[in-house]
Design a protein around this motif. Sequence first.
Motif, PDB file in Angstrom:
ATOM      1  N   VAL A 158       0.834  -1.202   0.000  1.00 20.81           N
ATOM      2  CA  VAL A 158       0.000   0.000   0.000  1.00 20.81           C
ATOM      3  C   VAL A 158       0.868   1.250   0.000  1.00 20.81           C
ATOM      4  CG1 VAL A 158      -1.646   1.349   1.359  1.00 20.81           C
ATOM      5  CG2 VAL A 158      -1.989  -1.111   1.081  1.00 20.81           C
ATOM      6  N   VAL A 159       1.904   1.246   0.833  1.00 17.08           N
ATOM      7  CA  VAL A 159       2.803   2.399   0.922  1.00 17.08           C
ATOM      8  C   VAL A 159       3.524   2.635  -0.402  1.00 17.08           C
ATOM      9  CG1 VAL A 159       4.921   3.248   2.013  1.00 17.08           C
ATOM     10  CG2 VAL A 159       3.115   2.238   3.411  1.00 17.08           C
ATOM     11  N   MET A 160       4.072   1.583  -1.004  1.00 12.12           N
ATOM     12  CA  MET A 160       4.818   1.732  -2.247  1.00 12.12           C
ATOM     13  C   MET A 160       3.906   2.149  -3.396  1.00 12.12           C
ATOM     14  SD  MET A 160       7.344  -1.596  -1.877  1.00 12.12           S
ATOM     15  CE  MET A 160       8.205  -1.254  -3.427  1.00 12.12           C
ATOM     16  N   ALA A 161       2.710   1.566  -3.474  1.00 11.32           N
ATOM     17  CA  ALA A 161       1.764   1.929  -4.531  1.00 11.32           C
ATOM     18  C   ALA A 161       1.303   3.373  -4.372  1.00 11.32           C
ATOM     19  CB  ALA A 161       0.568   0.980  -4.505  1.00 11.32           C
ATOM     20  N   ALA A 199       1.711   6.579  -6.878  1.00 13.15           N
ATOM     21  CA  ALA A 199       0.579   7.404  -7.296  1.00 13.15           C
ATOM     22  C   ALA A 199       0.842   8.878  -7.012  1.00 13.15           C
ATOM     23  CB  ALA A 199      -0.695   6.940  -6.597  1.00 13.15           C
ATOM     24  N   TYR A 200       1.483   9.172  -5.877  1.00 17.00           N
ATOM     25  CA  TYR A 200       1.845  10.551  -5.572  1.00 17.00           C
ATOM     26  C   TYR A 200       2.731  11.133  -6.679  1.00 17.00           C
ATOM     27  CZ  TYR A 200       0.152  10.842  -0.724  1.00 17.00           C
ATOM     28  OH  TYR A 200      -0.633  10.919   0.398  1.00 17.00           O
ATOM     29  N   LEU A 239      -6.231   8.536  -2.886  1.00 13.86           N
ATOM     30  CA  LEU A 239      -7.206   7.633  -3.511  1.00 13.86           C
ATOM     31  C   LEU A 239      -6.682   6.203  -3.544  1.00 13.86           C
ATOM     32  CD1 LEU A 239      -8.381   9.857  -6.508  1.00 13.86           C
ATOM     33  CD2 LEU A 239      -9.536   9.477  -4.327  1.00 13.86           C
ATOM     34  N   THR A 240      -5.379   6.057  -3.805  1.00 11.36           N
ATOM     35  CA  THR A 240      -4.777   4.720  -3.830  1.00 11.36           C
ATOM     36  C   THR A 240      -4.812   4.082  -2.446  1.00 11.36           C
ATOM     37  OG1 THR A 240      -3.321   5.352  -5.662  1.00 11.36           O
ATOM     38  CG2 THR A 240      -2.668   3.444  -4.353  1.00 11.36           C
ATOM     39  N   ILE A 241      -4.464   4.852  -1.418  1.00 13.82           N
ATOM     40  CA  ILE A 241      -4.482   4.326  -0.051  1.00 13.82           C
ATOM     41  C   ILE A 241      -5.877   3.847   0.327  1.00 13.82           C
ATOM     42  CG2 ILE A 241      -4.225   4.958   2.379  1.00 13.82           C
ATOM     43  CD1 ILE A 241      -1.972   6.827   1.555  1.00 13.82           C
ATOM     44  N   VAL A 264     -11.063  -2.550   5.111  1.00 11.14           N
ATOM     45  CA  VAL A 264     -11.057  -1.333   5.922  1.00 11.14           C
ATOM     46  C   VAL A 264     -12.036  -0.341   5.306  1.00 11.14           C
ATOM     47  CG1 VAL A 264      -9.664   0.571   6.820  1.00 11.14           C
ATOM     48  CG2 VAL A 264      -8.657  -1.702   6.575  1.00 11.14           C
ATOM     49  N   ARG A 265     -12.979   0.140   6.098  1.00  8.49           N
ATOM     50  CA  ARG A 265     -13.995   1.044   5.584  1.00  8.49           C
ATOM     51  C   ARG A 265     -13.363   2.312   5.003  1.00  8.49           C
ATOM     52  NH1 ARG A 265     -16.830   3.421   9.005  1.00  8.49           N
ATOM     53  NH2 ARG A 265     -15.696   2.866  10.896  1.00  8.49           N
ATOM     54  N   PRO A 266     -13.941   2.859   3.899  1.00  6.70           N
ATOM     55  CA  PRO A 266     -13.390   4.087   3.305  1.00  6.70           C
ATOM     56  C   PRO A 266     -13.244   5.232   4.295  1.00  6.70           C
ATOM     57  CG  PRO A 266     -15.010   3.102   1.838  1.00  6.70           C
ATOM     58  CD  PRO A 266     -15.068   2.317   3.119  1.00  6.70           C
ATOM     59  N   ALA A 267     -14.218   5.359   5.212  1.00  2.00           N
ATOM     60  CA  ALA A 267     -14.126   6.431   6.208  1.00  2.00           C
ATOM     61  C   ALA A 267     -12.888   6.258   7.082  1.00  2.00           C
ATOM     62  CB  ALA A 267     -15.390   6.445   7.076  1.00  2.00           C
ATOM     63  N   ARG A 268     -12.599   5.013   7.476  1.00  2.00           N
ATOM     64  CA  ARG A 268     -11.411   4.750   8.304  1.00  2.00           C
ATOM     65  C   ARG A 268     -10.143   4.979   7.490  1.00  2.00           C
ATOM     66  NH1 ARG A 268     -10.666   2.106  13.162  1.00  2.00           N
ATOM     67  NH2 ARG A 268      -8.540   2.564  13.848  1.00  2.00           N
ATOM     68  N   GLY A 269     -10.156   4.582   6.222  1.00  2.17           N
ATOM     69  CA  GLY A 269      -8.990   4.803   5.371  1.00  2.17           C
ATOM     70  C   GLY A 269      -8.694   6.279   5.186  1.00  2.17           C
TER      71      GLY A 269
END
Length: 331
Positions: free
Chosen positions: A75-78, A82-83, A94-96, A105-110
Amino acid sequence: MSRAIVLIVALLAAVLIPALLGGGETWSRLGHFPLTWLLVMFGMILLCWLINTLRLRLLLGDQRDRVSPVKSLGVVMAAEFAYCATPGGSGGPLTIMALLARNGVRPARGSAVFAMDQLSDLLFFLCALSGIFIYALFQHLSQRMEWMLTVSAVSMFAGLFTCVLVARYHRLLIRLSGRLLIRLNIKPATRLRWARKLLHFLAAFTDTLKLPWQTLITVFALTCLHWALRYSVLYLALRGLGADVQWAWSFLIQMLSLSAGQFSLLPGGAGAAELTSAALLAPMVGKSTAAAAILIWRAVTYYFYLIVGGPVFLLMLGRPLLKKLLRFRQA
């Protein structure tokens, strides 16, 4: 296709600007740069990815079991890819959120995790800038340096003040935004859906703030370590080229250059970051040294992110899409 063309043009501009600045002497300076130093810099970036992975898992709290450590690193590398590949780094958050959502993981939590991560970054830069300002009081500064410090201080404190206002008056902002949406003739169902998403985000962000204080302090300590490593790359590049520039000024140059790149809305700030850093660095160390240092700095902190993070991004976001297409064809 158009986004790919913009990215290619930006990459060409990022290479041509320092190359034209330093002329033919730039490549001879690069040829004498110690290979060991370059490997150390790439190792620092790998360490930064591991640090950010740990930050992500700490901020996820009780949701961290949904994302394995290896997937967290992905997730961090992707997200870093994207950044660097999208205008203004818009694809990063958006990628995270997309990758975390695919792991339950719910979008709100992300989005709350991302917001907390950004708040931690802002606090670090405020602390670092305050330290540089105190250091500068005992130094003889040129007008250029005074201007750099003033602009940085104003922008950082304006960002913090905005965050405080949003947190303090978020209910008023919600009401005002609702009235604005009514005037824009947004459908009631759409307004209700957006309001629910916003309330879910606020609830998730509040939960993130309620993490144990030991966890929040650890997150901030990791943030400091991450940015200290990442913002030491230009300093090491200059030292490897034989230039004597203090770390505080190399930090300030990077911060202003990358900020200019963000405002340019070019992918990764390519072109704008190089142009700004060249204008600030060349009077201090000379054109050829500045050009070589900028190329090394961007190769480590920009091109490396694209080359290594790109396959991870395609693997994590492209493979699920390919599976859906295959299932559709089989049906």
